[in-house]
Design a protein around this motif. Sequence first.
Motif, PDB file in Angstrom:
ATOM      1  N   ARG A 215      14.215 -11.849  -1.153  1.00 37.78           N
ATOM      2  CA  ARG A 215      13.945 -10.566  -1.815  1.00 37.78           C
ATOM      3  C   ARG A 215      14.912 -10.381  -2.989  1.00 37.78           C
TER       4      ARG A 215
ATOM      5  N   VAL B 199      12.126   3.417   1.850  1.00 36.04           N
ATOM      6  CA  VAL B 199      12.181   2.108   1.182  1.00 36.04           C
ATOM      7  C   VAL B 199      10.980   1.269   1.620  1.00 36.04           C
ATOM      8  N   THR B 200      10.596   0.325   0.755  1.00 39.36           N
ATOM      9  CA  THR B 200       9.316  -0.379   0.952  1.00 39.36           C
ATOM     10  C   THR B 200       9.142  -1.004   2.342  1.00 39.36           C
ATOM     11  N   THR B 201      10.210  -1.604   2.895  1.00 41.97           N
ATOM     12  CA  THR B 201      10.010  -2.309   4.162  1.00 41.97           C
ATOM     13  C   THR B 201       9.649  -1.353   5.299  1.00 41.97           C
TER      14      THR B 201
ATOM     15  N   SER C  63      17.846  -5.214  -2.705  1.00 41.00           N
ATOM     16  CA  SER C  63      17.059  -5.027  -1.479  1.00 41.00           C
ATOM     17  C   SER C  63      17.993  -5.028  -0.271  1.00 41.00           C
ATOM     18  N   GLY C  64      17.706  -4.145   0.692  1.00 36.61           N
ATOM     19  CA  GLY C  64      18.514  -4.080   1.907  1.00 36.61           C
ATOM     20  C   GLY C  64      18.369  -5.352   2.728  1.00 36.61           C
ATOM     21  N   THR C  65      17.158  -5.900   2.735  1.00 36.70           N
ATOM     22  CA  THR C  65      16.902  -7.148   3.464  1.00 36.70           C
ATOM     23  C   THR C  65      17.791  -8.249   2.899  1.00 36.70           C
TER      24      THR C  65
ATOM     25  N   PHE D 250      16.288   4.435   5.288  1.00 35.74           N
ATOM     26  CA  PHE D 250      16.961   3.229   4.805  1.00 35.74           C
ATOM     27  C   PHE D 250      17.310   2.350   5.989  1.00 35.74           C
ATOM     28  N   SER D 251      17.495   1.071   5.699  1.00 40.53           N
ATOM     29  CA  SER D 251      18.149   0.216   6.674  1.00 40.53           C
ATOM     30  C   SER D 251      19.589   0.006   6.192  1.00 40.53           C
ATOM     31  N   HIS D 252      19.718  -0.345   4.922  1.00 43.02           N
ATOM     32  CA  HIS D 252      21.054  -0.472   4.335  1.00 43.02           C
ATOM     33  C   HIS D 252      21.407   0.863   3.704  1.00 43.02           C
TER      34      HIS D 252
ATOM     35  N   ARG E 299      14.607   0.498  -3.161  1.00 37.01           N
ATOM     36  CA  ARG E 299      15.812   1.132  -2.631  1.00 37.01           C
ATOM     37  C   ARG E 299      16.490   2.018  -3.699  1.00 37.01           C
TER      38      ARG E 299
ATOM     39  N   TRP F 249      17.119   0.902  11.396  1.00 43.14           N
ATOM     40  CA  TRP F 249      16.552   1.902  10.482  1.00 43.14           C
ATOM     41  C   TRP F 249      17.215   3.243  10.733  1.00 43.14           C
TER      42      TRP F 249
HETATM   43  P1  PGA Z   1      14.394  -3.399   1.459  1.00 50.86           P
HETATM   44  O1  PGA Z   1      15.077  -2.618   2.643  1.00 50.86           O
HETATM   45  O2  PGA Z   1      15.065  -2.906   0.194  1.00 50.86           O
HETATM   46  O3  PGA Z   1      14.741  -4.827   1.705  1.00 50.86           O
HETATM   47  O4  PGA Z   1      12.951  -3.094   1.535  1.00 50.86           O
HETATM   48  C1  PGA Z   1      15.664  -1.419   2.368  1.00 50.86           C
HETATM   49  C2  PGA Z   1      16.868  -1.162   3.223  1.00 50.86           C
HETATM   50  O5  PGA Z   1      17.228  -2.082   3.969  1.00 50.86           O
HETATM   51  O6  PGA Z   1      17.446  -0.070   3.118  1.00 50.86           O
END
Ligand code: PGA
Length: 315
Positions: A202, A107-109, A206-208, A154-156, A137, A275
Motif C-alpha cells: 500500500r 479509512v478505506t480498509t 496507509s495504516g496497513t 482508524f487502525s493507525h 487516511r 480498529w
Molecule cells: P489504511 O488503514 O490506510 O491502510 O487503509 C488505515 C489505518 O490503518 O488507520
Amino acid sequence: MTSRLHAHIGTIRQLEIFLAVYEGGSITAASEMLYLTQPTVSMQIKKLAETIDMPLYEQIGRKLVFTDAGHALATTAKDVLNSFIDLETKLSDLRGLKAGTLKIAVVTTSQYFIPHLLGPFCERYPAIDIQLKVANRQQVIDRLSAGMDDFYVFSHLPEAIEMETIEFLPNPLVAIAPQNHPLTAKKRIHLETISDAPFLMREKGSGTRFAIEEFMKEHQIQLNLKMTIESNEAIKHAVMSGLGISILSAHTLAFGGRAGLVELAIKPLPIKTHWYFAWLKGKQLSIIANTFLNYVQSEGKETLLSELRQEQLDV
Ligand code: PGA
C-alpha cells in the motif's frame, strides 16, 4: 459584523448543487448524486455564478477546474450545509429524540466491515440518517482536525491530535498469494521466505503499510518491493494476476473477498493491529452520537464479531 453577501449568494439548494458538482467533479456526477437532470444542475450553477459575478470553474477538455472563487464558495457551502445538519441534531437533542444525522468518516480498509455495523443500527433506529465518508487516511485526519464528523475509524491512530478512542475490533494483517503460488502448498512458512517474493505494498501514509513496515523492522526482514498500489482491491487483483504477494487486513477477504486468493501460513503472521472509533477530545457528543457509541460497545460489536467469525475471520 454582518455580511451582506449572503443576500446575493443564492439559495441553500444552489449551494448544495454546487457542492455536489465540486465533490463529484462534473455536472453529470452531481445530477446523478442529486437525482436532478443535467440542465437543471447547469442552470442553477449558472445562476449562482451570475449572482457571485465571477466564474466558479473553467472547463478544460472534459475536466472542470475550479477557480479560487469556486474553492472559496465550496468551503463556505460545506460550512453552511454542515451547520444545518448540526442544527437538526441539536434540535432533536432538545426534543430528546433519537433522530437526525450521524456523521462518520472512515479509512478505506474499514469499508469492509463498517456497513455491516451500520445496517443493524439503522434498522434499530430508523429515524437516524447516516452520512458515511470513506476516504484515505490523510483526508480522514483532516476531517478529524476540522471536527467535521461525530466519529472516525482508524487502525493507525494519528499521534498529533488529542482524541478519545475506543478499541473496537481486531485488525489482523495476513499474507496473500494467488491460488497457484508454490508457497500455498506449505503448512508452515518462515517469515524470511517473504523477502524473496515480489511484494505489493500500500501507499505511504496507509495504516496497513505503517504496520507492515514496523513489523518487518522488528523482525529485521527486508521486503522485495515490486509495486506500490493505493487500493486494497487493486492489490488483491494484482496478486491474483501473479504480480506478487502482499499483506493486507484480513477484513478485505471477508464477505466474499477471498476469490482467487490464498492466505499464506507464514509464522509469525498475522500482524496484530486493531480498529478504533475516535472523536475529538472535549467534543460534546449529541444524543444520537451517544446512542451510536452505546450500540457499538454493546450489541453492535458482538453482532459484528459473530458475523466475522462465520466468515472464518480469526477475530
Ligand atoms: P489504511 O488503514 O490506510 O491502510 O487503509 C488505515 C489505518 O490503518 O488507520
